[in-house]
Design a protein around this motif. Sequence first.
Motif, PDB file in Angstrom:
ATOM      1  N   UNK A 337       4.304   5.413  -0.045  1.00  0.00           N
ATOM      2  CA  UNK A 337       3.278   4.867   0.225  1.00  0.00           C
ATOM      3  C   UNK A 337       2.855   3.210  -0.566  1.00  0.00           C
ATOM      4  N   UNK A 338       1.778   2.690  -0.061  1.00  0.00           N
ATOM      5  CA  UNK A 338       1.157   1.815  -1.449  1.00  0.00           C
ATOM      6  C   UNK A 338       0.917   1.853  -2.745  1.00  0.00           C
ATOM      7  N   UNK A 339       1.208   1.093  -3.444  1.00  0.00           N
ATOM      8  CA  UNK A 339      -0.011   2.036  -4.470  1.00  0.00           C
ATOM      9  C   UNK A 339      -1.302   2.474  -4.331  1.00  0.00           C
ATOM     10  N   UNK A 340      -1.670   3.284  -4.731  1.00  0.00           N
ATOM     11  CA  UNK A 340      -2.695   3.464  -5.040  1.00  0.00           C
ATOM     12  C   UNK A 340      -2.977   4.304  -6.466  1.00  0.00           C
ATOM     13  N   UNK A 341      -4.833   4.604  -6.645  1.00  0.00           N
ATOM     14  CA  UNK A 341      -5.149   5.071  -7.845  1.00  0.00           C
ATOM     15  C   UNK A 341      -5.349   4.106  -9.435  1.00  0.00           C
ATOM     16  N   UNK A 342      -5.824   4.715 -10.371  1.00  0.00           N
ATOM     17  CA  UNK A 342      -5.842   3.831 -11.781  1.00  0.00           C
ATOM     18  C   UNK A 342      -4.453   3.576 -12.013  1.00  0.00           C
ATOM     19  N   UNK A 343      -3.375   4.937 -11.497  1.00  0.00           N
ATOM     20  CA  UNK A 343      -1.931   4.236 -12.451  1.00  0.00           C
ATOM     21  C   UNK A 343      -0.756   3.603 -11.222  1.00  0.00           C
ATOM     22  N   UNK A 344      -1.817   3.090 -10.065  1.00  0.00           N
ATOM     23  CA  UNK A 344      -0.847   2.312  -8.633  1.00  0.00           C
ATOM     24  C   UNK A 344       0.235   2.682  -8.453  1.00  0.00           C
ATOM     25  N   UNK A 345       0.235   4.470  -8.343  1.00  0.00           N
ATOM     26  CA  UNK A 345       1.867   5.011  -8.059  1.00  0.00           C
ATOM     27  C   UNK A 345       1.837   5.030  -6.463  1.00  0.00           C
ATOM     28  N   UNK A 346       3.186   4.570  -6.642  1.00  0.00           N
ATOM     29  CA  UNK A 346       3.423   4.829  -5.139  1.00  0.00           C
ATOM     30  C   UNK A 346       4.949   5.790  -5.155  1.00  0.00           C
ATOM     31  N   UNK A 347       5.126   6.678  -3.482  1.00  0.00           N
ATOM     32  CA  UNK A 347       5.235   8.280  -3.558  1.00  0.00           C
ATOM     33  C   UNK A 347       6.475   8.159  -2.140  1.00  0.00           C
ATOM     34  N   UNK A 348       7.302   8.853  -2.264  1.00  0.00           N
ATOM     35  CA  UNK A 348       8.306   9.395  -1.387  1.00  0.00           C
ATOM     36  C   UNK A 348       8.227  10.641  -0.737  1.00  0.00           C
ATOM     37  N   UNK A 349       7.928  10.631   0.816  1.00  0.00           N
ATOM     38  CA  UNK A 349       7.932  12.122   1.475  1.00  0.00           C
ATOM     39  C   UNK A 349       8.978  12.013   1.948  1.00  0.00           C
ATOM     40  N   UNK A 350       9.613  13.154   2.489  1.00  0.00           N
ATOM     41  CA  UNK A 350      10.669  13.516   3.132  1.00  0.00           C
ATOM     42  C   UNK A 350       9.752  14.786   4.145  1.00  0.00           C
ATOM     43  N   UNK A 374       4.636 -10.859  -4.426  1.00  0.00           N
ATOM     44  CA  UNK A 374       5.975 -11.009  -4.811  1.00  0.00           C
ATOM     45  C   UNK A 374       6.030  -9.449  -5.421  1.00  0.00           C
ATOM     46  N   UNK A 375       5.180  -9.121  -4.384  1.00  0.00           N
ATOM     47  CA  UNK A 375       5.424  -7.159  -4.285  1.00  0.00           C
ATOM     48  C   UNK A 375       5.964  -6.530  -4.357  1.00  0.00           C
ATOM     49  N   UNK A 376       6.029  -5.079  -4.660  1.00  0.00           N
ATOM     50  CA  UNK A 376       7.986  -4.548  -4.034  1.00  0.00           C
ATOM     51  C   UNK A 376       7.768  -3.358  -4.099  1.00  0.00           C
ATOM     52  N   UNK A 377       7.630  -3.081  -2.681  1.00  0.00           N
ATOM     53  CA  UNK A 377       7.499  -2.005  -1.652  1.00  0.00           C
ATOM     54  C   UNK A 377       9.071  -1.036  -1.782  1.00  0.00           C
ATOM     55  N   UNK A 378       8.183   0.431  -2.160  1.00  0.00           N
ATOM     56  CA  UNK A 378       9.422   1.201  -1.687  1.00  0.00           C
ATOM     57  C   UNK A 378      10.916   0.732  -0.821  1.00  0.00           C
ATOM     58  N   UNK A 379      10.107   1.092   0.594  1.00  0.00           N
ATOM     59  CA  UNK A 379      11.299   0.348   1.838  1.00  0.00           C
ATOM     60  C   UNK A 379      12.201   1.559   2.259  1.00  0.00           C
TER      61      UNK A 379
END
Length: 408
Positions: A337-350, A374-379
């Motif tokens: 996911x892209x950064x979301x919410x107040x914490x700017x969380x990025x999540x990985x799902x299987x 300069x962003x950093x996607x998890x990719x």
Amino acid sequence: MDRRLCGAFVASVCWIACCHSDGAVVEFPDVSPCRALTSGPHEHLLASYYGINSWDRSQRYITVLRTDVKGRIPTEDDPATLALVDVRTKEFIPLTQTRAWNFQQGCMAHWLGTAPDSQIIYNDFRNGRFVSVVMDVHTKRELKVIDHPVSAVSPDGKEAVSINFARLRITRPDYGYGGDGQDARRNVQFPQDDGLFLVDLETGQARCLVSIAQVRPLVPEVPAEGIEYFNHTLFSRDGSKIFWLARAIPNRNTTSLTVNRDGSNLQRCFPDGWGGSHFDWLDGDRLMVTAAYEAKVYGHILFTVGQTDYQRLGNGLLDYDGHGTFSPDGKWMVTDTYPAGALREQKLYLMDMQTQAVLPLGRFVQPPEVKDGWRCDLHPRWSPRGDSIAFNSTYTGSRQVYVFDLTW
């Protein structure tokens, strides 16, 4: 939550199972704690776009870039070090430097299918031109310089797709390269002599497979001040087809396209309004693209090229734009996911492809200063044996490379 702790959340139990709605029991793998392959003070990133294999066949080494560029898009005056990292010892083994790279796609390094334990191809900027270079990683000897940058390599390692990275620099700057290493044709909306090129990696010869002018009837109208461009290319798993996106500025209309490797059967993937963003081939005919399903709900859409059997994956849990990619055996998909919410969380799902049951792998906070070009996607991307998943993250405060190990 302290961002140093966010990456520690993983589904790390000896055996994970869930009951699907149809009564089937899904056995998820044992997932190791997330482990770092690189560390500061330098910034590190995987040396290619998501979904592209970063490991050699033995899975001993992984290709990465090292840089000290922060807070901006790199230019041709910012060389990055292309290196191998020993997955077991974390030893950093410098190979060379490149001046054709970015934070989203690295230098598009690919292991060549003809020699997956010794040869890679990567992009560079030399003598005012964007080129690709074939190197033996063990001798560190350059074997060949090809007068075309690569954006995808065929599974057999014999051909590559090339696009115009100078045109990308003016249309999608964080995916292009600095230095005007190609003619951007900035004053031509739909050039006849630019587009999707197929490069013979043995001879270095290239031919235009699909011109930008050729897709004009298939894409939305472009405003008078705008131009059309190509990006995001990928061969199907059997090498018979190529997927890519046609986009435009200033409105960034997107059309998902496929064509056969010989240039025949050019076609759109979706009806009007669906667009497209991220993608992976499940096999030679089936393709997943994140798009607006029925022009209404954005999600991970699986379909067969040339057919209208569109399927939203994830049973509603993956209705967003993520970087989904399939395991080598096609049984699993990992996405982010892209950064979301107040914490700017990025999540990985299987996700299990048979039942579409979804397992969270981890959540990672992206610092607020990491943004824009300069962003950093998890990719995420899979290892060749499908027992590891590598990704980029800034959750510790610097950009580094991480791995989950999976055991069934």
